[in-house]
Design a protein around this motif. Sequence first.
Motif, mmCIF file in Angstrom:
data_model
loop_
_atom_site.group_PDB
_atom_site.id
_atom_site.type_symbol
_atom_site.label_atom_id
_atom_site.label_comp_id
_atom_site.label_asym_id
_atom_site.label_seq_id
_atom_site.Cartn_x
_atom_site.Cartn_y
_atom_site.Cartn_z
ATOM 1 N N UNK A 113 50.172 20.514 23.274
ATOM 2 C CA UNK A 113 49.482 21.213 22.693
ATOM 3 C C UNK A 113 49.520 20.804 20.774
ATOM 4 N N UNK A 114 51.641 21.006 21.196
ATOM 5 C CA UNK A 114 51.737 21.025 19.788
ATOM 6 C C UNK A 114 51.846 20.047 18.894
ATOM 7 N N UNK A 158 49.065 18.166 19.342
ATOM 8 C CA UNK A 158 47.445 17.801 19.186
ATOM 9 C C UNK A 158 47.825 18.428 17.598
ATOM 10 N N UNK A 159 48.457 20.113 17.794
ATOM 11 C CA UNK A 159 48.362 20.507 16.283
ATOM 12 C C UNK A 159 49.312 19.518 15.424
ATOM 13 N N UNK A 192 47.063 16.863 13.455
ATOM 14 C CA UNK A 192 45.853 17.254 13.407
ATOM 15 C C UNK A 192 46.370 18.085 11.479
#
Lengths: 102, 263
Positions: free
Chosen positions: A70-71, A73-74, A77
């Motif tokens: 998750x980290x 991907x964030x 972005x």
Amino acid sequence: MPQNNSNSLNEFVKDLIRSRGLDNLDYEIVVQLKADLRDRVESRVNAAILANLPPEKVEYFEKLLDQSSTEEVQSFCRRNIYGLDEIIANELAKFRATYLNV
Amino acid sequence: MENIFLKSLERKTGNAALDRVPASEEGDHRGADIFDGRFADHKAVLAKLDAELEARIGYSKRSALAESQRDVISRVAEKIISSEAGNFVDETVLASAVELSHFIKVSLSLNEEMEHRETADLAGELESVLGNFWDSKGEGEMSDMGKEKFIDAAALLAEIESRLERSYYQKNDPAFPVSEEYSHTDVLLAQGKVALRKIVKDNQDFVPKGKSFDEFFECLRGIADLGFDGGNGPARKNKLILKKMRHNPLAFRKLVNMTSVVV
């Protein structure tokens, strides 16, 4: 006032429902309504994120979604989309305006 | 025409799966003679499954389907294959696949029928169905909707929700001109899901074996979305990426929660 509490999306949806006077419906209906609206808002925001990703980064982004945390991907972005906060905020504002007809 | 179930199973497990022999009551037989026999049985079952799907959807229709539509049916087939224990298709899976293919057929037919109807008209019909449900609901009682009506209501719900999504990309959609329609339809959709979920709780056989209402509804949504690449909606490739983003909600929900800009 900046909104950076950890539950902004839920509060955003709750506020929409309250503004439309729908929070006095049956509890189960309100729970479902919140879930549906949250899904829809997330879809809009996701579409906006994807639309603002540089085209040459899209293929890598797709691989990242399959393999990364998750980290990661964030972080990807944030690094690759200029003005990400404003883009998200604009999408939320548009959704609100349509939903409340303001 | 390729056997979509066999392709789905191969995609999921690789050809190696077809080389395995399931353990029998006597133990795990891997002798070549038994392997060949069971392998032949397995392929025969898949062929039967495919034939059943063809009988319901029709070869001519399937050949006329767009690639995106065949993809949806393939994904539904994959869900059937992956939902059952083990990698082999037996008569139990065949039975549930037949059921699901029936749902696909009904949904495709309903979608064709609904295609030319106004959204407001569909919403009115759903309202009428749900009104009957809520009116007849006594304390702790559910109305006897019946399986066919349940499928109709679920497909209607899926179609309306799909159109609501699409309307965002087709901003001049006359079906949703003002926000009142949006929130009214949203409430209708929420009521519909709550009602149908309750019905499934008391009637497990209304959905394919092993599926929850929400999983079943997702299949119907996929069918309702068939062929929609119009308006300013995302291109097909992007749709796949958006689906992956949706399955990674933590990543993107946190981005929204972290935004420091006032809304």
